[in-house]
Scaffold this motif. Structure first.
Motif, PDB file in Angstrom:
ATOM      1  N   LEU A   1     -21.088 -11.608  38.928  1.00 32.04           N
ATOM      2  CA  LEU A   1     -21.511 -13.209  38.552  1.00 32.04           C
ATOM      3  C   LEU A   1     -20.048 -13.932  38.591  1.00 32.04           C
ATOM      4  O   LEU A   1     -20.094 -15.099  39.057  1.00 32.04           O
ATOM      5  CB  LEU A   1     -22.072 -12.938  37.398  1.00 32.04           C
ATOM      6  N   LEU A   2     -19.194 -13.210  37.795  1.00 29.71           N
ATOM      7  CA  LEU A   2     -17.801 -14.239  37.854  1.00 29.71           C
ATOM      8  C   LEU A   2     -17.352 -14.351  39.457  1.00 29.71           C
ATOM      9  O   LEU A   2     -16.738 -15.478  39.829  1.00 29.71           O
ATOM     10  CB  LEU A   2     -16.690 -13.586  37.012  1.00 29.71           C
ATOM     11  N   ASN A   3     -17.353 -13.206  40.076  1.00 28.61           N
ATOM     12  CA  ASN A   3     -16.996 -13.620  41.643  1.00 28.61           C
ATOM     13  C   ASN A   3     -17.852 -14.551  42.232  1.00 28.61           C
ATOM     14  O   ASN A   3     -17.455 -15.567  42.935  1.00 28.61           O
ATOM     15  CB  ASN A   3     -17.237 -12.274  42.337  1.00 28.61           C
ATOM     16  N   VAL A   4     -19.312 -14.406  42.152  1.00 28.77           N
ATOM     17  CA  VAL A   4     -20.035 -15.508  42.834  1.00 28.77           C
ATOM     18  C   VAL A   4     -19.757 -16.847  42.157  1.00 28.77           C
ATOM     19  O   VAL A   4     -19.662 -17.728  42.961  1.00 28.77           O
ATOM     20  CB  VAL A   4     -21.573 -15.207  42.338  1.00 28.77           C
ATOM     21  N   THR A   5     -19.534 -17.162  41.197  1.00 29.85           N
ATOM     22  CA  THR A   5     -19.190 -18.305  40.227  1.00 29.85           C
ATOM     23  C   THR A   5     -18.072 -18.959  40.937  1.00 29.85           C
ATOM     24  O   THR A   5     -17.933 -20.303  41.232  1.00 29.85           O
ATOM     25  CB  THR A   5     -18.916 -18.019  38.552  1.00 29.85           C
ATOM     26  N   LEU A   6     -16.869 -18.182  40.989  1.00 26.39           N
ATOM     27  CA  LEU A   6     -15.677 -18.582  41.879  1.00 26.39           C
ATOM     28  C   LEU A   6     -16.161 -19.129  43.005  1.00 26.39           C
ATOM     29  O   LEU A   6     -15.610 -20.259  43.624  1.00 26.39           O
ATOM     30  CB  LEU A   6     -14.595 -17.608  41.762  1.00 26.39           C
ATOM     31  N   LEU A   7     -16.714 -18.378  43.982  1.00 25.07           N
ATOM     32  CA  LEU A   7     -17.138 -18.664  45.105  1.00 25.07           C
ATOM     33  C   LEU A   7     -18.029 -20.103  45.218  1.00 25.07           C
ATOM     34  O   LEU A   7     -17.758 -20.935  46.121  1.00 25.07           O
ATOM     35  CB  LEU A   7     -17.857 -17.616  46.039  1.00 25.07           C
ATOM     36  N   TYR A   8     -18.683 -19.921  44.331  1.00 23.02           N
ATOM     37  CA  TYR A   8     -19.781 -21.291  44.266  1.00 23.02           C
ATOM     38  C   TYR A   8     -18.854 -22.609  44.012  1.00 23.02           C
ATOM     39  O   TYR A   8     -19.125 -23.403  44.453  1.00 23.02           O
ATOM     40  CB  TYR A   8     -20.882 -20.917  43.023  1.00 23.02           C
ATOM     41  N   HIS A   9     -17.857 -22.409  43.130  1.00 22.00           N
ATOM     42  CA  HIS A   9     -17.334 -23.510  42.663  1.00 22.00           C
ATOM     43  C   HIS A   9     -16.261 -24.059  43.724  1.00 22.00           C
ATOM     44  O   HIS A   9     -15.429 -24.793  43.772  1.00 22.00           O
ATOM     45  CB  HIS A   9     -16.494 -23.194  41.299  1.00 22.00           C
ATOM     46  N   ASN A  10     -16.106 -22.901  44.558  1.00 22.86           N
ATOM     47  CA  ASN A  10     -15.185 -23.314  45.941  1.00 22.86           C
ATOM     48  C   ASN A  10     -15.879 -23.628  47.107  1.00 22.86           C
ATOM     49  O   ASN A  10     -15.457 -23.547  48.165  1.00 22.86           O
ATOM     50  CB  ASN A  10     -14.352 -22.147  46.235  1.00 22.86           C
ATOM     51  N   GLY A  11     -16.923 -24.169  46.794  1.00 28.13           N
ATOM     52  CA  GLY A  11     -17.795 -24.657  47.933  1.00 28.13           C
ATOM     53  C   GLY A  11     -18.767 -23.900  48.704  1.00 28.13           C
ATOM     54  O   GLY A  11     -19.474 -24.501  49.730  1.00 28.13           O
ATOM     55  N   HIS A  12     -18.983 -22.611  48.196  1.00 33.98           N
ATOM     56  CA  HIS A  12     -20.055 -21.628  49.058  1.00 33.98           C
ATOM     57  C   HIS A  12     -21.212 -22.029  48.365  1.00 33.98           C
ATOM     58  O   HIS A  12     -21.565 -22.050  47.230  1.00 33.98           O
ATOM     59  CB  HIS A  12     -19.557 -20.226  48.845  1.00 33.98           C
TER      60      HIS A  12
END
Length: 299
Positions: A54-65
């Motif tokens: 989830l933390l990985n996904v969150t970082l990707l999500y906040h970087n525009g993915h």
């Protein structure tokens, strides 16, 4: 509490990731991003691996993915994509999440890549004030809610200490240029929370003063040794958990007796426990502060 935490509630995930529990449930249902287990009372629980994902996904999500695109990335490849992003671009608004990700994964590489990326844009002082202090404040809340374990906290704080020490060492090759004050930085007995004091040591040395850094859990009587050598000492301490509320005023009285034969004593103190000091009974040479910035402004 002495073991690494391995099971997390959905509220833990919300606290760590900043993603609302409602959104996490939608991601689970719509994209099968997480696979929680359920207790006998049908309460979701999540593994450490789920939290890491989830933390990985969150970082990707906040970087525009887009979340729909993230869901299609093979699970084993998600950490690789994250590392690429952290290595290339770690803006301040994403850095705290990246550091939390490093903490949960016990991943020094993510920590160092994030830190080095921040240094490309900011000074060490700015990184500490704008990123490390908010991160440490957040860790305090995560600790209080039992979201993270002692192992997580010790891992990330040790890395932050390394950076403070490294930057302080760079300054210590030069002789002090100011002699009106000599600081003696120490923590009282049983006080081990030293990041704030370590950073103040850095600021003191940066400004050209000599600082004798004694560090953690120093018996008060040991301070007499340094008083034999210097005449213009400013003692500096950071009370985070000790002295305890019902002991702190007695501690200040004992300190007063300790320096009674010392000409012109000075004692600067800050930290959470300072709020319990009876300021009406403080010796005249004691000055209390409410923040690191307030101390720095007096240097």
């Amino acid at each position: 509490m002495n073991n690494v935490k391995k099971n997390f509630s959905i509220r833990d995930l919300e606290n760590l990731s900043g993603i609302k529990a409602h959104t996490i449930r939608i991601w689970e249902k719509r994209y099968s991003l997480l696979s929680p287990e359920r207790t006998n009372t049908n309460i979701r629980t999540y593994s450490l691996q789920s939290l890491q994902k989830l933390l990985n996904v969150t970082l990707l999500y906040h970087n525009g993915h887009k979340i729909s695109k993230i869901a299609k990335i093979p699970e084993k490849d998600i950490p690789l994509v994250v590392r690429e992003i952290v290595a290339k671009k770690s803006h301040k608004n994403h850095a705290i999440n990246a550091f939390k990700l490093a903490m949960v994964n016990f991943d020094q590489t993510i920590f160092f890549n994030t830190y080095n990326s921040l240094l490309n844009e900011s000074s060490f002082r700015e990184v500490f004030k704008e990123t490390f202090i908010p991160l440490l404040n957040e860790l305090g809340l995560l600790w209080q809610t039992d979201t993270i374990s002692p192992a997580h906290e010790h891992f990330i704080t040790s890395l932050i200490k390394q950076k403070i020490l490294l930057n302080t060492e760079k300054l210590q090759h030069q002789r002090p240029t100011k002699t009106d004050k000599i600081f003696v930085a120490f923590l009282p007995e049983n006080e081990i929370h030293e990041i704030g004091l370590l950073y103040l040591n850095y600021e003191i040395v940066l400004r050209g003063y000599k600082c004798i850094y004694l560090g953690q859990t120093i018996p008060m009587e040991n301070l007499m040794d340094v008083m034999k050598y210097f005449e213009n000492i400013y003692f500096l301490s950071y009370f985070t958990v000790v002295p305890e509320k019902d002991r702190i005023n007695k501690y200040m009285q004992e300190f007063d007796k300790l320096v009674s034969d010392y000409d012109n004593p000075n004692f600067w103190v800050l930290g959470r426990q300072v709020q319990h000091i009876d300021t009406d009974k403080l010796p005249r040479f004691v000055k209390t502060f409410t923040s690191i910035d307030e101390v720095v402004s007096k240097l």
